[in-house]
Write an enzyme that holds these catalytic residues in place. Structure first.
Site, PDB file in Angstrom:
ATOM      1  CB  THR A 184     -15.591  -6.042   7.332  1.00 31.18           C
ATOM      2  OG1 THR A 184     -15.627  -4.682   7.810  1.00 31.18           O
ATOM      3  CG2 THR A 184     -16.581  -6.206   6.196  1.00 31.18           C
ATOM      4  CD  GLU A 330     -16.405  -7.740   2.629  1.00 30.44           C
ATOM      5  OE1 GLU A 330     -15.942  -6.653   3.015  1.00 30.44           O
ATOM      6  OE2 GLU A 330     -15.834  -8.845   2.806  1.00 30.44           O
ATOM      7  CE  LYS A 439       4.666   0.628  -8.100  1.00 30.04           C
ATOM      8  NZ  LYS A 439       3.540   1.387  -8.690  1.00 30.04           N
ATOM      9  CD1 TRP A 444       3.169  -4.278  -8.908  1.00 29.92           C
ATOM     10  CD2 TRP A 444       3.039  -3.642  -6.773  1.00 29.92           C
ATOM     11  NE1 TRP A 444       2.395  -3.147  -8.860  1.00 29.92           N
ATOM     12  CE2 TRP A 444       2.290  -2.729  -7.557  1.00 29.92           C
ATOM     13  CE3 TRP A 444       3.103  -3.428  -5.386  1.00 29.92           C
ATOM     14  CZ2 TRP A 444       1.624  -1.644  -7.017  1.00 29.92           C
ATOM     15  CZ3 TRP A 444       2.431  -2.349  -4.851  1.00 29.92           C
ATOM     16  CH2 TRP A 444       1.706  -1.473  -5.655  1.00 29.92           C
TER      17      TRP A 444
END
Length: 537
Positions: A184, A330, A439, A444
């Protein structure tokens, strides 16, 4: 009477990559592989030649002591030798572990130690990168792809190994044996290794090639601009080999003019890469629309970050179709593809762009769901928001060495970290990465939505939005903007541009202008660097 008595059971045929290699040798030996070298020269070979050389390479590596399940690192560009290793290492039962040369020496040293790589294959143009982390590693063998220089002392010559290697017969493998490995990007802590099985990569190749997915056929000429060291080049080398498509490998030259030259010269029908590549390519096309003959180019597959509407519209002007896809290391990596559903061709342009701008519907055999902050599964009403979770035959069940266990649920789903809405058709729309949401005052704000709309402004080349601390509201959005050459735009004009789509409280408090926005080694905006600069802890 049992199923066996009736003849109802099926052959337990193993899903291994050796079946793809053997298919290439039997059916597509003459299909071309074009490979551009770092010097700019394009060399030509065939899938059959690559497969034959892979057998001799496997024999030579076995003589060096590379055995079943041994990881072998590659430090290579998109080039024919890399394709040979994509075939040779899994075919012999070893594991190909692709390294990203754009990572720091510290990260590369950590990755090869963590993986336990037994050997490494390095292109001569990357020896400088290799030397920066070589002393921190312990390879049994260092193999160099050399074309213009002598191989340094203590290293082996790739071509000499193949010339002296004895072609092997592929061993019988279990479809769940490891075949490939990729790490990753390590944006939150150290990179984590993902190990792909033969079964996962074969199924991924089959599904990716389907018509409503990437639609790979023997009539295609495919240019993976996405690197072969990044999530298996989105599975395109294996999908192309499976279908018998012509592969065009671009080497390290990924500037827009070089990519466009290759598309025109090789009559490319499909190209795939991250948005930053295509944004630059669109600017070149707009500046010189008659320079390149792209009449063969059917589709541009774009992934790695959300595609702004302005990119869809821009390429549409040139008669080129952008198809957005989503995936992760993944997920091997394809998870969803955004195409107009059947029966919606008569939608208005606005409705079609809104549909194409989503990350799309999950591939067959790939399942999606999302959970809200309370851990409840969200409704597929395109209103509820939650973290995307996925599972399927090419989704990781865990990371190498057992790290990152908290990314997997108790019932076997992978938690992606992407915050999404899902509509009634199952089409995903990514609102943000969970760590990139702003936030503000308990509400949000999507950095992705702000970025996409900023990049629809005719003066804006790139835009990235980050959260900065605020005494009253907790966080507020800050926009970092790169302006197109020869263009000018003020913060007030950008705020006015956004005001038509966003509420006043969602608009960025600040706009910072930069020559270019830093990108990660995989071409995504490097928001960690922006946060460190503009919002230090």
């Amino acid at each position: 009477m049992t199923a066996n008595d009736t003849g109802g059971s099926m052959d337990d045929y193993p899903l291994t990559l050796t079946s793809i290699i053997e298919r290439v040798e039997r059916l597509f030996p003459d299909r071309e592989v074009s490979s551009r070298r770092p010097c700019g020269t394009v060399t030509r070979t065939t899938l059959g030649s690559c497969a034959g050389r892979a057998r001799r390479l496997a024999g030579a590596l076995a003589e060096l002591g590379v055995g079943a399940r041994d990881p072998v690192a590659t430090l290579l560009w998109n080039q024919s030798e890399h394709l040979e290793l994509y075939l040779a290492l899994p075919g012999m039962g070893a594991v190909i572990h692709t390294l990203n040369p754009r990572l720091s020496p510290d990260e590369l040293a950590f990755i090869v130690r963590d993986a336990g790589d037994k050997a490494i294959v390095v292109d001569e143009s990357l020896l400088g990168v290799f030397e920066k982390f070589r002393t921190a590693t312990d390879f049994a063998h260092i193999i160099v792809v050399a074309r213009s220089a002598e191989v340094p002392p203590g290293m082996l010559d790739y071509e000499s190994l193949i010339a002296g290697g004895t072609a092997v017969e592929w061993p019988a493998l279990d479809e769940r044996d490891p075949a490939a490995m990729c790490y990753t990007s390590g944006t939150t802590g150290r990179p984590k290794g993902v190990v792909y099985s033969h079964r996962a990569l074969v199924l991924h190749s089959l599904v990716a090639a389907m018509p409503d997915q990437l639609s790979v056929s023997a009539r295609d000429t495919i240019l993976p601009v996405v690197p072969m060291f990044h999530a298996n080049a989105w599975g395109l080398p294996y999908a192309a080999a499976l279908a018998g498509a012509h592969l065009v490998l671009p080497g390290p030259q990924l500037d827009p003019e070089s990519v466009l030259d290759l598309c025109a010269q090789e009559r490319v029908t499909m190209a795939a890469g991250v948005p930053t590549v295509w944004i630059a390519m669109l600017a070149s096309l707009d500046a010189e629309p008659e320079r390149w003959d792209l009449s063969a180019l059917d589709r541009l597959v774009v992934g790695g970050a959300a595609v702004p509407r302005s990119m869809f519209e821009g390429f549409d002007r040139h008669g080129l179709t952008v198809i957005q896809a989503w995936g992760m290391t993944e997920t091997a990596p394809l998870g969803s593809v955004s195409r107009l559903p059947a029966g919606l061709d008569d939608w208005s342009a606005d409705e079609q762009y809104r549909c194409r701008g989503r990350q799309g519907v999950a591939l067959p055999l790939f399942e999606t769901r999302a959970r809200d902050d309370q851990g409840q599964l969200i409704a597929w009403d395109d209103t509820a928001v939650g973290e995307l979770e996925v599972r399927g035959p090419w989704v990781a069940a865990g990371y190498h060495a057992g790290r990152g266990a908290d990314s997997f649920t108790a019932d076997g789903w992978f938690r992606t970290g992407d915050v999404v809405r899902i509509d009634a058709r199952g089409s995903i729309r990514i609102c943000d990465r969970s760590k990139d949401l702003v936030k503000s005052g308990g509400e949000w704000i999507s950095s992705v939505d702000l970025e996409n709309h900023l990049m629809s402004h005719p003066a804006v080349a790139q835009a990235a939005v980050i959260a900065i601390p605020h005494d009253r509201w907790g966080e507020r959005p800050l926009a970092v903007v790169s302006v197109l050459p020869g263009s000018e735009v003020s913060p007030g004009e950008l705020r006015e541009h956004l005001a038509g789509e966003f509420a006043a409280w969602q608009l960025p408090d600040r706009f910072e202008f930069v020559a270019t926005i830093p990108c990660t080694a995989t071409g995504k905006f490097k928001k960690t660097a922006l946060r460190e600069h503009y919002a230090p802890a």
